[in-house]
Design an enzyme around this catalytic site. Sequence first.
Site, PDB file in Angstrom:
ATOM      1  N   ARG A 284       0.860  -1.363  -0.087  1.00  0.00           N
ATOM      2  CA  ARG A 284       0.020  -0.042   0.013  1.00  0.00           C
ATOM      3  C   ARG A 284       0.883   1.381  -0.161  1.00  0.00           C
ATOM      4  NH1 ARG A 284      -3.098  -3.314   3.704  1.00  0.00           N
ATOM      5  NH2 ARG A 284      -5.084  -3.844   2.700  1.00  0.00           N
TER       6      ARG A 284
ATOM      7  N   LYS B 106       2.304  11.211 -11.344  1.00  0.00           N
ATOM      8  CA  LYS B 106       1.414  10.345 -12.227  1.00  0.00           C
ATOM      9  C   LYS B 106       2.342   9.072 -12.714  1.00  0.00           C
ATOM     10  CE  LYS B 106      -1.202  11.902 -15.709  1.00  0.00           C
ATOM     11  NZ  LYS B 106      -1.741  12.527 -16.473  1.00  0.00           N
TER      12      LYS B 106
ATOM     13  N   GLU C 298       8.383  17.761 -25.392  1.00  0.00           N
ATOM     14  CA  GLU C 298       7.604  18.072 -24.450  1.00  0.00           C
ATOM     15  C   GLU C 298       7.849  19.432 -23.886  1.00  0.00           C
ATOM     16  OE1 GLU C 298       5.195  16.362 -22.846  1.00  0.00           O
ATOM     17  OE2 GLU C 298       5.041  14.593 -23.827  1.00  0.00           O
TER      18      GLU C 298
ATOM     19  N   LYS D 198       5.378  22.906 -15.874  1.00  0.00           N
ATOM     20  CA  LYS D 198       4.636  21.569 -15.103  1.00  0.00           C
ATOM     21  C   LYS D 198       4.164  21.696 -13.788  1.00  0.00           C
ATOM     22  CE  LYS D 198       3.736  16.738 -15.770  1.00  0.00           C
ATOM     23  NZ  LYS D 198       4.143  15.413 -16.241  1.00  0.00           N
TER      24      LYS D 198
ATOM     25  N   GLU E 274      -5.722  16.180 -11.655  1.00  0.00           N
ATOM     26  CA  GLU E 274      -6.175  16.140 -12.913  1.00  0.00           C
ATOM     27  C   GLU E 274      -7.629  16.195 -13.108  1.00  0.00           C
ATOM     28  OE1 GLU E 274      -4.703  14.474 -17.171  1.00  0.00           O
ATOM     29  OE2 GLU E 274      -5.018  12.943 -15.361  1.00  0.00           O
TER      30      GLU E 274
ATOM     31  N   ARG F 128      -4.980  20.581 -15.109  1.00  0.00           N
ATOM     32  CA  ARG F 128      -3.750  19.882 -15.603  1.00  0.00           C
ATOM     33  C   ARG F 128      -4.010  19.119 -16.922  1.00  0.00           C
ATOM     34  NH1 ARG F 128      -0.898  15.707 -11.297  1.00  0.00           N
ATOM     35  NH2 ARG F 128       0.618  14.845 -12.803  1.00  0.00           N
TER      36      ARG F 128
ATOM     37  N   ASN G  29      -2.181  17.909 -21.638  1.00  0.00           N
ATOM     38  CA  ASN G  29      -2.231  16.839 -22.554  1.00  0.00           C
ATOM     39  C   ASN G  29      -2.313  17.393 -23.885  1.00  0.00           C
ATOM     40  OD1 ASN G  29      -2.707  14.661 -20.887  1.00  0.00           O
ATOM     41  ND2 ASN G  29      -4.878  15.268 -20.446  1.00  0.00           N
TER      42      ASN G  29
ATOM     43  N   HIS H 189      -1.371  15.228 -26.950  1.00  0.00           N
ATOM     44  CA  HIS H 189      -1.332  13.887 -26.634  1.00  0.00           C
ATOM     45  C   HIS H 189      -2.749  13.127 -27.009  1.00  0.00           C
ATOM     46  CE1 HIS H 189       1.979  14.999 -24.283  1.00  0.00           C
ATOM     47  NE2 HIS H 189       2.048  13.974 -23.663  1.00  0.00           N
TER      48      HIS H 189
ATOM     49  N   HIS I  90      -1.170   9.866 -28.449  1.00  0.00           N
ATOM     50  CA  HIS I  90      -1.398   8.465 -27.998  1.00  0.00           C
ATOM     51  C   HIS I  90      -1.897   7.512 -29.152  1.00  0.00           C
ATOM     52  CE1 HIS I  90      -1.066   9.606 -23.486  1.00  0.00           C
ATOM     53  NE2 HIS I  90       0.076   9.597 -24.022  1.00  0.00           N
TER      54      HIS I  90
ATOM     55  N   HIS J 133       7.316   8.346 -28.354  1.00  0.00           N
ATOM     56  CA  HIS J 133       6.317   9.193 -27.587  1.00  0.00           C
ATOM     57  C   HIS J 133       6.433  10.718 -28.112  1.00  0.00           C
ATOM     58  CE1 HIS J 133       3.439  10.724 -24.393  1.00  0.00           C
ATOM     59  NE2 HIS J 133       4.384  11.323 -24.307  1.00  0.00           N
TER      60      HIS J 133
END
Length: 532
Positions: free
Chosen positions: A300, A322, A364, A400, A410, A414, A418, A421, A425, A437
């Site tokens: 956990r 993330k 990026e 960022k 998000e 946030r 993207n 993206h 993606h 990427h």
Amino acid sequence: MPSSITYPGNIILTGFMGTGKSVVGKRLAALLGRNFLDTDTIIEQGSGKSVAAIFSQEGEQCFRGYEKEVCRELSETRGFVIATGGGMLLDPENRKLLSRNGIIIRLDASIPTILHRTQRHQHRPLLNCEDSEQRIKSLLAGRSAAYASLPFHVDTTGMEPDETAHRALNIVRDVDGSSQFIPVKTHDRGGYTIVLGPEMLRTAGTMLRDRGISSKCMVVTDDVVADKYLQILLGSLKASGFNPEACIIRSGEPSKNLSEVQKLYEAFLKYGLDRSGAVIALGGGVVGDLAGFAAATYMRGVHLVQCPTTLLAMVDSSVGGKTGVDLPQGKNLVGAFKQPLITIADTACLQTLPHKEFLMGMAESIKHAVIRDPELFEHFEKANPNDSGVESIAQSIRVKVDTVEQDPFESGLRETLNLGHTVGHALEKCSNYSLLHGEAVSIGLVAAARLSSETGLCEQTVSQRVEALLERVGLPVRHTMDPQELVVAMTSDKKTRDGQIRFVLIRSIGEVQYGCSVASGVLLHVLSELRV
């Protein structure tokens, strides 16, 4: 100043009362030949009152206001050794101000040591109570998250001031003059620091020492990075008393899956990693995402340290917490938010980074400039296309950081990150991940810019500037995929809402809008235009 010290910024000593900030600061200043400043003294001189009098007559809130003003003033200075009040850097804004031109070292001590040292003095307004020990415990508990966010820690228990000063001196000696320290605020008012600069992996052990981590540290890396940097990191950890082991995965996106996560769990168990230990992610985005997700879910949650070695990971994937893995249906469909204890970004690693991988990070960085930093965008338009200076990397990271601080989970703002993206993606998926990427994001940025222009959200010149910059640095701006297949792939993207594909579109360089819908005909038209 000793010739071996190259760091030109301020050296800031902070921590709880009784940890020796002022006396150690004076000794350190003497060793370095620098001037010493004490923020409490500055406040007393400016207000004409003692700290105790300010607390009793004007209240703690007023005193904290004085502290913020002093922080603003000191953020414009360089070359001092500064001792702060114990509560000054509880405020995330103060941490950000002083980190701009300074390296922060937190001094610590055991509760009996603090109690012994503070009993010698009667000018501690926060300890004017019947049970000082209980008060110390309570204050430390409330400050633990903020103190933990600082990059360097020194436990002064049982140490003389001269010994502590030399420990601090050794920390500063190992920091390159170009290094940057970027605080990241998290929702619990704590946070962590992104340490950016050359040869920082060699100081990793120093940064992790005295943080309450056990000797068990599992380094997760890939077979490419391991050959170059694993021994440097392991050596630094061992020199600071850790007993690290390494788990090496195969490099590349195909390793980012649940099967690899299970292998990490098994390696952690065999090693005996428990919740007092740490997982250290050494590598690019795949390693950071995979190891971060394993750290978030094993028992956990165990401590996580991010050590990004690629430009892409430094400016993007290692920032914001993330983590996740891919499913056959798409990227990052299983994941968790996991903030690191610290992020150590060694820019010396970029010297061995293949040029193609460097370009992935530039995609990026350009994205960040489009979102919120027109000055950085203009810098990229004029600078050497291969620019990897610490300052420009730091500027990109701050875009960022500023965004995720405002929206850590998000839920709104946030989403702007993207940009590029949604199409990106889909391109990755339809190419079976043969398209890297950053390459996919570059084409996705061009698509987003054209969609913005086609829908009237921005001037055509904005779209042209975005495409021209990406071409200038050597990134692709066209694709070979079937536009209809790309649209189908976008419908399974996690950013889709109720079957509607959502885009981040551009208003101008430095301003974007999230949650945008685009007519299917316009989308297919733009994707067809970009196909070769």
